[in-house]
Design a protein around this motif. Structure first.
Motif, PDB file in Angstrom:
ATOM      1  N   TYR B 101     -16.143  27.189  21.754  1.00 33.58           N
ATOM      2  CA  TYR B 101     -14.706  26.882  21.732  1.00 33.58           C
ATOM      3  C   TYR B 101     -14.326  25.417  21.932  1.00 33.58           C
ATOM      4  O   TYR B 101     -13.205  25.030  21.615  1.00 33.58           O
ATOM      5  CB  TYR B 101     -13.985  27.723  22.792  1.00 33.58           C
ATOM      6  N   LEU B 102     -15.199  24.609  22.520  1.00 32.60           N
ATOM      7  CA  LEU B 102     -14.793  23.229  22.806  1.00 32.60           C
ATOM      8  C   LEU B 102     -15.251  22.278  21.692  1.00 32.60           C
ATOM      9  O   LEU B 102     -16.190  22.582  20.966  1.00 32.60           O
ATOM     10  CB  LEU B 102     -15.357  22.790  24.169  1.00 32.60           C
ATOM     11  N   PRO B 103     -14.602  21.117  21.564  1.00 30.55           N
ATOM     12  CA  PRO B 103     -14.973  20.185  20.490  1.00 30.55           C
ATOM     13  C   PRO B 103     -16.431  19.731  20.639  1.00 30.55           C
ATOM     14  O   PRO B 103     -16.869  19.425  21.759  1.00 30.55           O
ATOM     15  CB  PRO B 103     -14.028  18.993  20.714  1.00 30.55           C
ATOM     16  N   PRO B 104     -17.191  19.679  19.531  1.00 30.67           N
ATOM     17  CA  PRO B 104     -18.612  19.304  19.604  1.00 30.67           C
ATOM     18  C   PRO B 104     -18.878  18.001  20.349  1.00 30.67           C
ATOM     19  O   PRO B 104     -19.879  17.873  21.037  1.00 30.67           O
ATOM     20  CB  PRO B 104     -19.018  19.189  18.132  1.00 30.67           C
ATOM     21  N   LYS B 105     -17.957  17.026  20.231  1.00 30.21           N
ATOM     22  CA  LYS B 105     -18.194  15.733  20.891  1.00 30.21           C
ATOM     23  C   LYS B 105     -18.263  15.878  22.410  1.00 30.21           C
ATOM     24  O   LYS B 105     -18.766  14.999  23.109  1.00 30.21           O
ATOM     25  CB  LYS B 105     -17.106  14.717  20.520  1.00 30.21           C
ATOM     26  N   ASP B 106     -17.736  16.987  22.933  1.00 31.70           N
ATOM     27  CA  ASP B 106     -17.715  17.180  24.392  1.00 31.70           C
ATOM     28  C   ASP B 106     -18.846  18.073  24.904  1.00 31.70           C
ATOM     29  O   ASP B 106     -18.999  18.224  26.119  1.00 31.70           O
ATOM     30  CB  ASP B 106     -16.376  17.801  24.828  1.00 31.70           C
ATOM     31  N   HIS B 107     -19.616  18.701  24.025  1.00 34.84           N
ATOM     32  CA  HIS B 107     -20.619  19.679  24.484  1.00 34.84           C
ATOM     33  C   HIS B 107     -21.583  19.081  25.507  1.00 34.84           C
ATOM     34  O   HIS B 107     -21.805  19.634  26.581  1.00 34.84           O
ATOM     35  CB  HIS B 107     -21.416  20.234  23.299  1.00 34.84           C
ATOM     36  N   SER B 108     -22.171  17.928  25.144  1.00 30.77           N
ATOM     37  CA  SER B 108     -23.177  17.345  26.048  1.00 30.77           C
ATOM     38  C   SER B 108     -22.524  16.787  27.312  1.00 30.77           C
ATOM     39  O   SER B 108     -23.159  16.725  28.367  1.00 30.77           O
ATOM     40  CB  SER B 108     -23.987  16.270  25.329  1.00 30.77           C
ATOM     41  N   LEU B 109     -21.252  16.393  27.220  1.00 32.84           N
ATOM     42  CA  LEU B 109     -20.543  15.914  28.421  1.00 32.84           C
ATOM     43  C   LEU B 109     -20.345  17.061  29.406  1.00 32.84           C
ATOM     44  O   LEU B 109     -20.545  16.918  30.612  1.00 32.84           O
ATOM     45  CB  LEU B 109     -19.185  15.314  28.038  1.00 32.84           C
ATOM     46  N   TRP B 110     -19.948  18.228  28.893  1.00 30.22           N
ATOM     47  CA  TRP B 110     -19.745  19.369  29.789  1.00 30.22           C
ATOM     48  C   TRP B 110     -21.057  19.848  30.395  1.00 30.22           C
ATOM     49  O   TRP B 110     -21.119  20.197  31.576  1.00 30.22           O
ATOM     50  CB  TRP B 110     -19.033  20.515  29.057  1.00 30.22           C
ATOM     51  N   LEU B 111     -22.123  19.846  29.582  1.00 29.55           N
ATOM     52  CA  LEU B 111     -23.418  20.254  30.132  1.00 29.55           C
ATOM     53  C   LEU B 111     -23.848  19.282  31.237  1.00 29.55           C
ATOM     54  O   LEU B 111     -24.329  19.706  32.296  1.00 29.55           O
ATOM     55  CB  LEU B 111     -24.471  20.318  29.005  1.00 29.55           C
ATOM     56  N   SER B 112     -23.623  17.991  31.015  1.00 29.16           N
ATOM     57  CA  SER B 112     -23.920  17.005  32.060  1.00 29.16           C
ATOM     58  C   SER B 112     -23.021  17.234  33.276  1.00 29.16           C
ATOM     59  O   SER B 112     -23.459  17.119  34.423  1.00 29.16           O
ATOM     60  CB  SER B 112     -23.697  15.581  31.536  1.00 29.16           C
ATOM     61  N   GLY B 113     -21.759  17.558  33.008  1.00 26.50           N
ATOM     62  CA  GLY B 113     -20.813  17.831  34.098  1.00 26.50           C
ATOM     63  C   GLY B 113     -21.236  19.026  34.943  1.00 26.50           C
ATOM     64  O   GLY B 113     -21.074  19.024  36.167  1.00 26.50           O
ATOM     65  N   LEU B 114     -21.790  20.036  34.283  1.00 25.43           N
ATOM     66  CA  LEU B 114     -22.277  21.207  35.045  1.00 25.43           C
ATOM     67  C   LEU B 114     -23.474  20.814  35.917  1.00 25.43           C
ATOM     68  O   LEU B 114     -23.613  21.291  37.053  1.00 25.43           O
ATOM     69  CB  LEU B 114     -22.656  22.341  34.092  1.00 25.43           C
ATOM     70  N   SER B 115     -24.321  19.934  35.404  1.00 22.88           N
ATOM     71  CA  SER B 115     -25.447  19.425  36.206  1.00 22.88           C
ATOM     72  C   SER B 115     -24.915  18.653  37.409  1.00 22.88           C
ATOM     73  O   SER B 115     -25.424  18.781  38.523  1.00 22.88           O
ATOM     74  CB  SER B 115     -26.328  18.490  35.375  1.00 22.88           C
ATOM     75  N   LEU B 116     -23.897  17.844  37.151  1.00 25.09           N
ATOM     76  CA  LEU B 116     -23.280  17.055  38.228  1.00 25.09           C
ATOM     77  C   LEU B 116     -22.750  17.977  39.329  1.00 25.09           C
ATOM     78  O   LEU B 116     -22.945  17.740  40.522  1.00 25.09           O
ATOM     79  CB  LEU B 116     -22.151  16.212  37.627  1.00 25.09           C
ATOM     80  N   ARG B 117     -22.111  19.067  38.909  1.00 26.72           N
ATOM     81  CA  ARG B 117     -21.548  19.989  39.903  1.00 26.72           C
ATOM     82  C   ARG B 117     -22.656  20.650  40.732  1.00 26.72           C
ATOM     83  O   ARG B 117     -22.500  20.856  41.931  1.00 26.72           O
ATOM     84  CB  ARG B 117     -20.694  21.054  39.215  1.00 26.72           C
ATOM     85  N   GLU B 118     -23.780  20.965  40.078  1.00 27.04           N
ATOM     86  CA  GLU B 118     -24.898  21.552  40.830  1.00 27.04           C
ATOM     87  C   GLU B 118     -25.391  20.576  41.898  1.00 27.04           C
ATOM     88  O   GLU B 118     -25.690  20.969  43.020  1.00 27.04           O
ATOM     89  CB  GLU B 118     -26.041  21.918  39.873  1.00 27.04           C
ATOM     90  N   LYS B 119     -25.466  19.310  41.527  1.00 26.82           N
ATOM     91  CA  LYS B 119     -25.891  18.286  42.503  1.00 26.82           C
ATOM     92  C   LYS B 119     -24.856  18.163  43.617  1.00 26.82           C
ATOM     93  O   LYS B 119     -25.194  17.990  44.780  1.00 26.82           O
ATOM     94  CB  LYS B 119     -26.072  16.926  41.813  1.00 26.82           C
TER      95      LYS B 119
END
Lengths: 78, 271
Positions: B101-119
């Motif tokens: 559902y999200l724009p392709p340009k943001d996919h890797s940003l959100w995945l990185s953001g999820l990693s950030l939240r885990e940290k």
């Protein structure tokens, strides 16, 4: 798949890049065999010092940056 | 060149070089060719004359890699990739949502953001800051925005919810376009969210909250959310919200939620 781990310094990167018909220009950018700067997975020219990963196929250059590496993972490894 | 032949040749060269060079190669063979690994140590320590003697090795690499699938990486990138893989494996449904559902340009940003939240949840603030900086280097303001939104749980709490309400299980293109427009508003402008950072002083913060309240009312939305992480930011956020609520009689309710002691504060001002 052959995994090669390289030490993170310019001399080591240059050694491996040259083995792959690439090189590093005077400004520190990664170039192809004609001396043109290569484009990385983010669509940008890439400094050798920022190079984190390089894979076969159409030779994909990836910066040592979480977002760039995530882009590679989503596109080629997921 | 078949991989076995490549490794046999490599071994011979390593044996020849062993006595003369600090360069070491390690082959890890888990009885599966696919798991073989070469580690190239610091060539930078070798002199130019020593490097010249390595031509045979470079030629071998050149031949060996010309017909093989390979991945060459340095250790820091390998660690980051391992973190990305773990995050993806722990969040399959969220990742599916991001990609669908999200724009392709943001996919890797959100995945990185999820990693950030885990940290962040693990209390590794230094690594949180490092990931956020990398997101900013890669995507500027948008990277910082997605880092903040991901860390505060906006993907699941708001964005996925908005998508669910708007689209349900239908495949309605106009509803999807509406969703994307709201999504852009959230990521681009954070129009109903305030993140309290160390660089914002009290007066600026009050003005920012008042502006967000005004815009949120104009958009007929119900709440403004204020997030703060760390004792000093939490105190600043509480003081600013107290001020805004005191001066605006229409603000009828305020709820405060703590997450992780008093380190992470979420304040909701209902309009």
């Amino acid at each position: 798949m052959l995994n090669i781990t390289i030490f993170n310094n310019i001399a080591t990167k240059k050694f491996v890049l040259q083995a792959l018909n690439n090189d590093i220009d005077a400004s520190g950018y990664v170039t192809d065999k004609l001396g043109n700067r290569v484009i990385d997975i983010d669509g940008m020219e890439i400094l050798a010092k920022d190079l984190g990963m390089l894979s076969s196929g159409s030779k994909i250059f990836v910066k040592d940056n979480m977002v760039s590496l995530a882009k590679f993972y989503l596109k080629y490894e997921r | 060149m078949p991989l076995d032949v490549f490794f046999n040749k490599l071994e011979k060269i390593i044996l020849q070089l062993k006595a003369d060079f600090r360069l070491t190669f390690v082959k890890i063979d888990n009885r599966k060719i696919d798991n073989r690994k070469i580690i190239i140590n610091n060539i930078g320590e070798l002199s130019q004359s020593e490097l010249k003697k390595l031509t045979s090795l470079q030629n071998l690499l050149s031949d060996g890699l010309s017909s093989e699938k390979y991945k060459i990486s340095e250790e820091k990138s390998q660690n980051k990739t391992a973190q990305i893989q773990k995050t993806a494996a722990r969040n399959p449904k969220i990742l599916e949502f991001i990609i669908e559902y999200l724009p392709p340009k943001d996919h890797s940003l959100w995945l990185s953001g999820l990693s950030l939240r885990e940290k962040s949840k693990a209390g590794k603030q230094e690594e949180v800051q490092q990931i956020k900086e990398q997101m900013m280097i890669n995507a500027g303001w948008r990277g910082a925005s997605i880092a903040n939104l991901a860390n505060a749980g906006y993907l699941e709490d708001h964005i996925m919810e908005i998508q669910r309400v708007l689209l349900g299980n239908t495949d309605n293109n106009s509803a999807h376009q509406k969703f994307l427009s709201i999504y852009e508003e959230i990521v681009d402008e954070q129009s109903f969210i305030v993140f309290v950072g160390a660089t914002k002083d009290g007066e600026d913060l009050i003005t920012e909250i008042e502006n967000k309240v005004k815009r949120t009312r104009e958009a007929a939305r119900e709440c403004v959310y204020i997030h703060a992480i760390g004792r000093s930011n939490v105190r600043k956020a509480k003081d600013a919200v107290d001020n805004v609520v005191k001066n605006d009689k229409k603000l009828c309710e305020e709820s405060i939620a703590f997450n992780g002691g008093n380190k992470h504060l979420k304040i909701t001002i209902e309009l």
